[in-house]
Write a protein that holds these residues in place. Structure first.
Motif, PDB file in Angstrom:
ATOM      1  N   GLY A 104       0.845  -1.293  -0.012  1.00 59.09           N
ATOM      2  CA  GLY A 104      -0.243   0.007   0.063  1.00 59.09           C
ATOM      3  C   GLY A 104       0.726   1.287  -0.057  1.00 59.09           C
ATOM      4  N   ARG A 105       1.928   1.101   0.757  1.00 58.20           N
ATOM      5  CA  ARG A 105       2.635   2.488   0.928  1.00 58.20           C
ATOM      6  C   ARG A 105       3.355   2.531  -0.365  1.00 58.20           C
ATOM      7  N   LYS A 106       3.822   1.468  -1.307  1.00 58.17           N
ATOM      8  CA  LYS A 106       4.529   1.713  -2.546  1.00 58.17           C
ATOM      9  C   LYS A 106       3.444   2.274  -3.492  1.00 58.17           C
ATOM     10  N   ASP A 107       2.440   1.580  -3.390  1.00 57.16           N
ATOM     11  CA  ASP A 107       1.298   2.247  -4.440  1.00 57.16           C
ATOM     12  C   ASP A 107       1.028   3.538  -4.095  1.00 57.16           C
ATOM     13  N   ALA A 108       0.938   3.929  -2.929  1.00 58.00           N
ATOM     14  CA  ALA A 108       0.707   5.558  -2.393  1.00 58.00           C
ATOM     15  C   ALA A 108       1.905   6.203  -2.756  1.00 58.00           C
ATOM     16  N   LEU A 109       2.978   6.000  -2.634  1.00 61.91           N
ATOM     17  CA  LEU A 109       4.221   6.687  -3.240  1.00 61.91           C
ATOM     18  C   LEU A 109       4.254   6.779  -4.821  1.00 61.91           C
ATOM     19  N   ALA A 110       3.962   5.734  -5.484  1.00 61.59           N
ATOM     20  CA  ALA A 110       3.733   5.630  -6.909  1.00 61.59           C
ATOM     21  C   ALA A 110       2.816   6.745  -7.382  1.00 61.59           C
ATOM     22  N   LYS A 111       1.571   6.815  -6.814  1.00 62.13           N
ATOM     23  CA  LYS A 111       0.452   7.730  -7.061  1.00 62.13           C
ATOM     24  C   LYS A 111       1.104   9.277  -6.647  1.00 62.13           C
ATOM     25  N   MET A 112       1.700   9.412  -5.631  1.00 61.51           N
ATOM     26  CA  MET A 112       2.328  10.796  -5.427  1.00 61.51           C
ATOM     27  C   MET A 112       3.169  11.239  -6.377  1.00 61.51           C
ATOM     28  N   GLU A 113       3.902  10.228  -6.987  1.00 55.38           N
ATOM     29  CA  GLU A 113       5.013  10.368  -8.026  1.00 55.38           C
ATOM     30  C   GLU A 113       4.380  10.862  -9.237  1.00 55.38           C
ATOM     31  N   GLN A 114       3.347  10.138  -9.762  1.00 60.07           N
ATOM     32  CA  GLN A 114       2.507  10.307 -10.882  1.00 60.07           C
ATOM     33  C   GLN A 114       1.754  11.775 -10.634  1.00 60.07           C
ATOM     34  N   THR A 115       1.356  11.995  -9.465  1.00 60.23           N
ATOM     35  CA  THR A 115       0.688  13.576  -9.504  1.00 60.23           C
ATOM     36  C   THR A 115       1.541  14.584  -9.608  1.00 60.23           C
ATOM     37  N   GLN A 116       2.840  14.312  -8.968  1.00 60.59           N
ATOM     38  CA  GLN A 116       3.819  15.408  -9.045  1.00 60.59           C
ATOM     39  C   GLN A 116       4.117  15.599 -10.621  1.00 60.59           C
ATOM     40  N   SER A 117       4.512  14.673 -11.097  1.00 57.80           N
ATOM     41  CA  SER A 117       4.734  14.614 -12.733  1.00 57.80           C
ATOM     42  C   SER A 117       3.536  15.278 -13.477  1.00 57.80           C
ATOM     43  N   GLU A 118       2.159  15.021 -13.422  1.00 57.68           N
ATOM     44  CA  GLU A 118       1.162  15.465 -14.076  1.00 57.68           C
ATOM     45  C   GLU A 118       1.231  17.154 -13.729  1.00 57.68           C
ATOM     46  N   GLU A 119       1.292  17.358 -12.139  1.00 57.98           N
ATOM     47  CA  GLU A 119       1.471  18.943 -11.875  1.00 57.98           C
ATOM     48  C   GLU A 119       2.568  19.501 -12.453  1.00 57.98           C
ATOM     49  N   LEU A 120       3.566  18.952 -12.943  1.00 61.50           N
ATOM     50  CA  LEU A 120       5.006  19.663 -13.435  1.00 61.50           C
ATOM     51  C   LEU A 120       4.414  19.666 -15.025  1.00 61.50           C
ATOM     52  N   GLU A 121       4.173  18.839 -15.311  1.00 60.32           N
ATOM     53  CA  GLU A 121       3.471  18.800 -16.707  1.00 60.32           C
ATOM     54  C   GLU A 121       2.493  20.046 -17.140  1.00 60.32           C
ATOM     55  N   ARG A 122       1.367  20.041 -16.325  1.00 54.50           N
ATOM     56  CA  ARG A 122       0.638  20.863 -16.373  1.00 54.50           C
ATOM     57  C   ARG A 122       1.187  22.450 -16.146  1.00 54.50           C
ATOM     58  N   SER A 123       2.252  22.564 -15.238  1.00 55.07           N
ATOM     59  CA  SER A 123       2.639  23.645 -14.855  1.00 55.07           C
ATOM     60  C   SER A 123       3.523  24.130 -16.391  1.00 55.07           C
ATOM     61  N   GLU A 124       4.202  23.380 -16.855  1.00 53.76           N
ATOM     62  CA  GLU A 124       4.895  23.583 -17.954  1.00 53.76           C
ATOM     63  C   GLU A 124       3.989  24.187 -19.266  1.00 53.76           C
ATOM     64  N   GLN A 125       2.900  23.101 -19.369  1.00 53.18           N
ATOM     65  CA  GLN A 125       1.983  23.745 -20.575  1.00 53.18           C
ATOM     66  C   GLN A 125       1.359  25.083 -20.180  1.00 53.18           C
ATOM     67  N   GLU A 126       1.204  25.305 -18.841  1.00 53.37           N
ATOM     68  CA  GLU A 126       0.437  26.579 -18.692  1.00 53.37           C
ATOM     69  C   GLU A 126       1.528  27.811 -18.928  1.00 53.37           C
ATOM     70  N   ASN A 127       2.894  27.343 -18.823  1.00 51.08           N
ATOM     71  CA  ASN A 127       3.979  28.407 -18.813  1.00 51.08           C
ATOM     72  C   ASN A 127       3.965  28.579 -20.641  1.00 51.08           C
ATOM     73  N   VAL A 128       4.024  27.613 -21.326  1.00 46.53           N
ATOM     74  CA  VAL A 128       3.845  27.664 -22.694  1.00 46.53           C
ATOM     75  C   VAL A 128       2.706  28.409 -23.115  1.00 46.53           C
ATOM     76  N   LEU A 129       1.598  28.049 -22.525  1.00 49.60           N
ATOM     77  CA  LEU A 129       0.161  29.135 -22.894  1.00 49.60           C
ATOM     78  C   LEU A 129       0.415  30.594 -22.483  1.00 49.60           C
ATOM     79  N   VAL A 130       0.970  30.721 -21.340  1.00 51.44           N
ATOM     80  CA  VAL A 130       0.984  32.014 -21.355  1.00 51.44           C
ATOM     81  C   VAL A 130       2.194  32.873 -22.096  1.00 51.44           C
ATOM     82  N   GLU A 131       3.276  32.006 -22.548  1.00 55.08           N
ATOM     83  CA  GLU A 131       4.302  32.719 -23.651  1.00 55.08           C
ATOM     84  C   GLU A 131       3.569  32.834 -24.794  1.00 55.08           C
ATOM     85  N   GLN A 132       2.778  31.936 -25.281  1.00 58.92           N
ATOM     86  CA  GLN A 132       2.120  32.112 -26.503  1.00 58.92           C
ATOM     87  C   GLN A 132       1.035  33.279 -26.400  1.00 58.92           C
TER      88      GLN A 132
END
Length: 329
Positions: A104-132
């Protein structure tokens, strides 16, 4: 004997009470007391003694299991991966061999890592949209300014080109839409003017063609004798055929134009002028001394086209020129 039995029972009860008091005290060490393997059923508290933990370690283990169960329930009830990881970590600190908590701890950590990755990707997309968006705003401002300047100069084509660039990045912008309407109105006005000019030009061309046709149709062809005995005589070409020769008639054949010739160089039936609408053709009908068009002798029997000003020579003694005159009303 009865007294000794009661005395033994009292001792057993006292020992059991001491064991029950010693269970919650983890810091004290009590001597181990061996209980009898079985107690009589009629002894008070016998059932409780049978179900009670035999040692203090068993009581602590039970408490740990209960705590682990409560924590497991909290982990399963939570939707937050971070909270789940914290709870599973706490379980593993209590029970390091708990495989369910480990997975359960392993799965929770994997979910946290995926969430962080998605947030980072979303932040990069927002930066690109702002620049555009910033780049689009710069293009919009520059294009609108250039369109206004070109519009004021009267350069509508350049203004249209610039406003199209602004529309590509900001089609809903009110300033862009307002400028586009002004340019489209001016283009529509220019198209209307062009259509009018084209229509006037077409009508003028049609009128000119009609005028030329009318003038051409209002003129009749003729031949004028410019050399010979009848110099200055004008002979209209009214019909479809004009026969020219030295005699008026010979047997059943007649000439429309009889040219006197003392040198007898012109044949009796020398040449013919054929009319096809406004076009004239000259044919030598087998003259003895030849018919010449612009000083070139014609092949007998073959038609040659005539035009205004064409010179016709007959045997070198008579010359005529083709002309057109207005039809008499």
């Amino acid at each position: 004997m009865y007294v000794s039995g009661r005395l033994a029972m009292s001792r057993l009860i006292a020992v059991a009470a001491l064991i029950g008091l010693a269970a919650p005290i983890g810091a004290q060490r009590l001597p181990k007391v061996r209980l009898p393997s079985s107690l009589p059923a009629n002894v008070p508290g016998a059932s409780e003694l049978r179900s009670a933990p035999k040692t203090p370690g068993q009581a602590a283990s039970r408490l740990r299991r209960e705590e682990v169960q409560d924590l497991m329930k909290d982990a399963l009830a939570s939707d937050d991966p971070e909270e789940q990881a914290r709870i599973y970590t706490k379980i593993l600190l209590i029970d390091p061999n708990n495989t369910v908590a480990f997975q359960g701890r392993k799965d929770a950590l994997a979910k946290m890592e995926q969430t962080q990755s998605e947030e980072l990707e979303r932040s990069e997309q927002e930066n690109v949209l702002v620049e555009q968006s910033l780049q689009g705003e710069q293009v919009r401002r520059t294009s609108v300014k250039n369109a206004k300047d070109a519009f004021m100069r009267g350069d509508i084509d350049t203004a249209e080109f610039e406003i199209e660039k602004a529309k590509a990045v900001a089609p809903e912008d009110t300033e862009v839409q307002r400028m586009d309407l002004l340019i489209q109105d001016r283009l529509a006005e220019r198209r209307r003017t062009t259509y009018i000019l084209v229509a006037v030009g077409v009508l003028a061309l049609i009128g000119l063609i009609a005028f030329i046709i009318i003038r051409m149709r209002s003129r009749d062809p003729y031949v004028e004798i410019i050399a010979g005995q009848q110099k200055g005589k004008i002979i209209p070409v009214d019909g479809k055929l004009l026969k020219i020769g030295a005699v008026e008639q010979d047997g059943g054949d007649k000439n429309d134009v009889a040219l006197p010739d003392v040198e007898r160089m012109i044949s009796r039936f020398h040449c013919e002028i054929h009319r096809r609408g406004r076009k004239l053709f000259l044919i030598d009908v087998g003259s003895a001394n030849g018919t010449f068009l612009e000083k070139k002798q014609l092949e007998p029997g073959k038609p040659f086209p005539l035009k205004r000003g064409s010179r016709i020579d007959l045997a070198g003694t008579c010359a005529m020129r083709v002309g057109y005159e207005r039809r008499k009303k």
